[in-house]
Motif scaffolding. Sequence first.
Motif, PDB file in Angstrom:
ATOM      1  N   ILE A 161     -31.292  33.805  65.781  1.00 19.77           N
ATOM      2  CA  ILE A 161     -30.092  33.798  65.389  1.00 19.77           C
ATOM      3  C   ILE A 161     -28.621  32.728  65.605  1.00 19.77           C
ATOM      4  CG2 ILE A 161     -31.002  35.490  62.863  1.00 19.77           C
ATOM      5  CD1 ILE A 161     -30.100  37.869  65.693  1.00 19.77           C
ATOM      6  N   HIS A 162     -28.590  33.462  67.084  1.00 17.63           N
ATOM      7  CA  HIS A 162     -28.013  32.997  67.831  1.00 17.63           C
ATOM      8  C   HIS A 162     -28.447  31.854  69.483  1.00 17.63           C
ATOM      9  CE1 HIS A 162     -24.744  33.681  64.782  1.00 17.63           C
ATOM     10  NE2 HIS A 162     -24.913  35.322  65.048  1.00 17.63           N
ATOM     11  N   THR A 191     -22.084  28.611  72.724  1.00 21.50           N
ATOM     12  CA  THR A 191     -22.571  29.068  71.147  1.00 21.50           C
ATOM     13  C   THR A 191     -22.929  28.650  70.365  1.00 21.50           C
ATOM     14  OG1 THR A 191     -20.962  30.239  70.443  1.00 21.50           O
ATOM     15  CG2 THR A 191     -21.636  31.658  71.828  1.00 21.50           C
ATOM     16  N   GLU A 192     -24.082  28.751  69.280  1.00 17.92           N
ATOM     17  CA  GLU A 192     -24.326  28.365  68.055  1.00 17.92           C
ATOM     18  C   GLU A 192     -25.590  28.523  67.736  1.00 17.92           C
ATOM     19  OE1 GLU A 192     -23.180  24.196  69.761  1.00 17.92           O
ATOM     20  OE2 GLU A 192     -23.929  25.126  68.116  1.00 17.92           O
ATOM     21  N   LYS A 193     -25.370  28.483  66.173  1.00 16.05           N
ATOM     22  CA  LYS A 193     -26.230  29.368  65.293  1.00 16.05           C
ATOM     23  C   LYS A 193     -27.709  29.099  65.181  1.00 16.05           C
ATOM     24  CE  LYS A 193     -22.703  30.353  61.685  1.00 16.05           C
ATOM     25  NZ  LYS A 193     -23.012  32.220  61.794  1.00 16.05           N
ATOM     26  N   SER A 213     -29.946  32.116  58.779  1.00 12.43           N
ATOM     27  CA  SER A 213     -28.482  32.243  58.466  1.00 12.43           C
ATOM     28  C   SER A 213     -28.094  33.718  58.866  1.00 12.43           C
ATOM     29  CB  SER A 213     -28.466  32.110  56.691  1.00 12.43           C
ATOM     30  OG  SER A 213     -27.124  32.170  56.426  1.00 12.43           O
ATOM     31  N   SER A 214     -27.498  33.649  59.166  1.00  9.08           N
ATOM     32  CA  SER A 214     -26.935  35.040  59.541  1.00  9.08           C
ATOM     33  C   SER A 214     -24.950  35.085  59.574  1.00  9.08           C
ATOM     34  CB  SER A 214     -26.954  35.393  61.011  1.00  9.08           C
ATOM     35  OG  SER A 214     -25.818  36.784  61.405  1.00  9.08           O
ATOM     36  N   GLU A 215     -25.057  36.661  58.983  1.00 10.44           N
ATOM     37  CA  GLU A 215     -23.335  37.189  59.141  1.00 10.44           C
ATOM     38  C   GLU A 215     -22.969  37.125  60.162  1.00 10.44           C
ATOM     39  OE1 GLU A 215     -24.026  38.300  53.835  1.00 10.44           O
ATOM     40  OE2 GLU A 215     -23.997  39.353  55.398  1.00 10.44           O
ATOM     41  N   SER A 216     -23.686  36.897  61.358  1.00 11.47           N
ATOM     42  CA  SER A 216     -23.373  38.020  62.756  1.00 11.47           C
ATOM     43  C   SER A 216     -21.983  36.912  63.215  1.00 11.47           C
ATOM     44  CB  SER A 216     -24.499  38.645  63.462  1.00 11.47           C
ATOM     45  OG  SER A 216     -25.502  37.241  63.784  1.00 11.47           O
ATOM     46  N   THR A 217     -21.576  37.331  64.355  1.00 10.42           N
ATOM     47  CA  THR A 217     -20.686  36.719  65.290  1.00 10.42           C
ATOM     48  C   THR A 217     -21.195  36.875  66.895  1.00 10.42           C
ATOM     49  OG1 THR A 217     -19.257  37.714  64.886  1.00 10.42           O
ATOM     50  CG2 THR A 217     -19.356  35.968  63.368  1.00 10.42           C
TER      51      THR A 217
END
Lengths: 114, 116
Positions: free
Chosen positions: B46-47, B55-57, B61-65
């Motif tokens: 997710i990251h 930082t990269e996704k 797909s994630s709604e987190s950061t």
Amino acid sequence: KNQVEQSPQSLIILEGKNCTLQCNYTVSPFSNLRWYKQDTGRGPVSLTIMTFSENTKSNGRYTATLDADTKQSSLHITASQLSDSASYICVVSDRGSTLGRLYFGRGTQLTVWP
Amino acid sequence: EADIYQTPRYLVIGTGKKITLECSQTMGHDKMYWYQQDPGMELHLIHYSYGVNSTEKGDLSSESTVSRIRTEHFPLTLESARPSHTSQYLCASSFSRDGWAQEKLFFGSGTQLSVL
């Protein structure tokens, strides 16, 4: 589509017996293949890492084989112990990017009975 | 034994709450990752981070950061948790100096998140 398929999905064996877990992959281009052991409620722990040129690699009672031509790998466990009960995950990486993308299998759940 | 730690181990929260999952490693690894794993399913990235302020996704797909202000710390934040976020979250780290062919991922013990 790059995929990693593991079989069987689950396996029960008696303590002291041997077993073999299978991993078939379609990942291309291939970089390396890893086997991880994941105990329940824990993170995976690396068992072996095999590159294209390696056919066999051992780590104690664990022996991994790789056939890059048929895109198959196996993990053989000798003289199983109760502590071998875990999920065994096959992970294949490609050489398509600097990240070396990882493709995870769903794992084989091994249960060793006394 | 890997020196990578995740807290909390278990978390049960209500919908709409903001949460932060902590991950720290003391091995000096430059790369860090967050994976999501559901029972009987494969891990999904997710990251990831290649170093401080990077930082990269990932694939999922994630709604987190995430943030990477210090090398050893890589927290994951959900601004508004939902039941669909219920899952196990695994943090991992590796050392790029090992070279990709032999680069070993070290995983934390995970955080089991349940959103009611």
